[in-house]
Design an enzyme around this catalytic site. Structure first.
Site, PDB file in Angstrom:
ATOM      1  CB  SER A  70      -0.970   0.002   1.185  1.00  0.00           C
ATOM      2  OG  SER A  70      -2.037  -0.889   0.947  1.00  0.00           O
ATOM      3  CB  THR A 220      -2.300   2.507   8.691  1.00  0.00           C
ATOM      4  OG1 THR A 220      -1.507   3.305   7.790  1.00  0.00           O
ATOM      5  CG2 THR A 220      -3.732   2.456   8.197  1.00  0.00           C
ATOM      6  N   GLY A 221      -0.284   1.959  10.974  1.00  0.00           N
ATOM      7  CA  GLY A 221       1.138   1.797  11.252  1.00  0.00           C
ATOM      8  C   GLY A 221       1.675   2.581  12.430  1.00  0.00           C
TER       9      GLY A 221
END
Length: 304
Positions: A70, A220-221
């Site tokens: 992604s 995210t992350g």
């Protein structure tokens, strides 16, 4: 079965890796050596690139193509921005999406939140879903409606990025996991790309400011590049990538690309790509966090 957690920094190397590194950054113990020493202890194939404010660069295992997963959505978002700007299309232009266009099994907070038969979403909302939540349906709608894969590749090459390829959308990668390898880059390419976005005037101000703010609020992350920065005053804009597990159940294609702004006004870009890992997802993400911490502490220590 979940493998027992352990300290990544205490690992002994279980595999030999070819390390290629270049740096011109001054210091008795260089950032290159610190990162190289750390990477040699990890049972994973890791690529790193760091671009400092004065354009000095450190690369570890850069001469190798890593699956983007992604992280590709960062490349796409910049191409979408270019297409909007060229066509004079406002970023809040609404797109009507028939629910049957949405993949029902892929990762998609957008699909789960919007249950109506026809979704009416602004391009800005699709970009937020794609960049902040890594929404696969949002990504594919942008490819279908705004700018295609070939146009995305062309735009990124036109702004000077090399050593990358984008050949598959999220739908194709879900159907054929091997297609993930068709979207690849070298770590330095990703670091140069995000560095350009944050430091050069590539797009008109409203478009570029929107992209930067969206990346700065990525959701995210949080256990990757941002983790060691959470209790500092640093600001990070970043985009993650996460691949499918290996047949043995190990994480593959675990990535994060970021731009860090420090309280003193200095900044740096960093890209970490883990093509394959012999650890759990938690432990693999900790590798990225450790690399982020090593870089952050070193650059803080040697700030002029």
């Amino acid at each position: 079965m979940k493998r027992q957690a352990f300290s990544i920094k205490a690992l002994l190397c279980a595999m030999t890796m070819a390390i290629t590194a270049t740096t011109t950054y001054a210091g008795n113990t260089t950032l290159e050596k610190e990162l190289e020493t750390y990477v040699r202890k990890c049972n994973a194939r890791i690529g790193i690139a760091v671009i400092m404010e004065n354009s000095d660069t450190v690369c570890i295992n850069n001469d190798y193509p890593y699956p983007m997963n992604s992280v590709m959505k960062l490349y796409q978002a910049m191409a979408v921005t270019d297409a909007l700007q060229k066509n004079g299309t406002p970023i809040d232009t609404v797109i009507v999406i028939n629910r049957k266009e949405l993949h029902q099994k892929t990762y998609s907070p957008m699909r789960d939140t919007h249950t109506e038969k026809k979704l009416k979403l602004a391009v800005s909302e699709l970009l937020r879903y794609s960049l902040q939540n890594s929404d696969n349906n949002a990504c594919d709608i942008l490819f279908d409606r705004i700018t295609g894969i070939k146009e995305t590749e062309s735009h990124i090459r036109n702004i000077g990025i090399k050593n990358f390829a984008i050949k598959a959308n999220e739908r194709e990668m879900f159907a054929r996991h091997g297609a993930c390898n068709e979207n690849w880059n070298h770590p330095l390419s990703a670091a140069i790309l995000i560095n350009k976005l944050f430091t050069e005037n590539i797009y008109q101000k409203p478009y570029q400011d929107f992209l930067i703010h969206t990346l700065n609020t990525c959701r995210t992350g949080q256990n990757r590049l941002p983790k060691p920065l959470m209790h500092s005053n640093a600001v990070i804009g970043h985009k993650t990538g996460t691949g499918f597990d290996s047949p043995e159940g190990y994480p593959q294609g675990i990535n994060d690309v970021g731009f860090i702004s420090l309280p003193d006004g200095s900044h740096y870009a960093i890209a970490v790509f883990i093509e394959s890992s012999q650890y759990s997802m938690e432990e693999t993400e900790q590798i990225i966090a450790d690399i982020s911490e090593i870089t952050y502490l070193y650059l803080n220590k040697h700030a002029e």
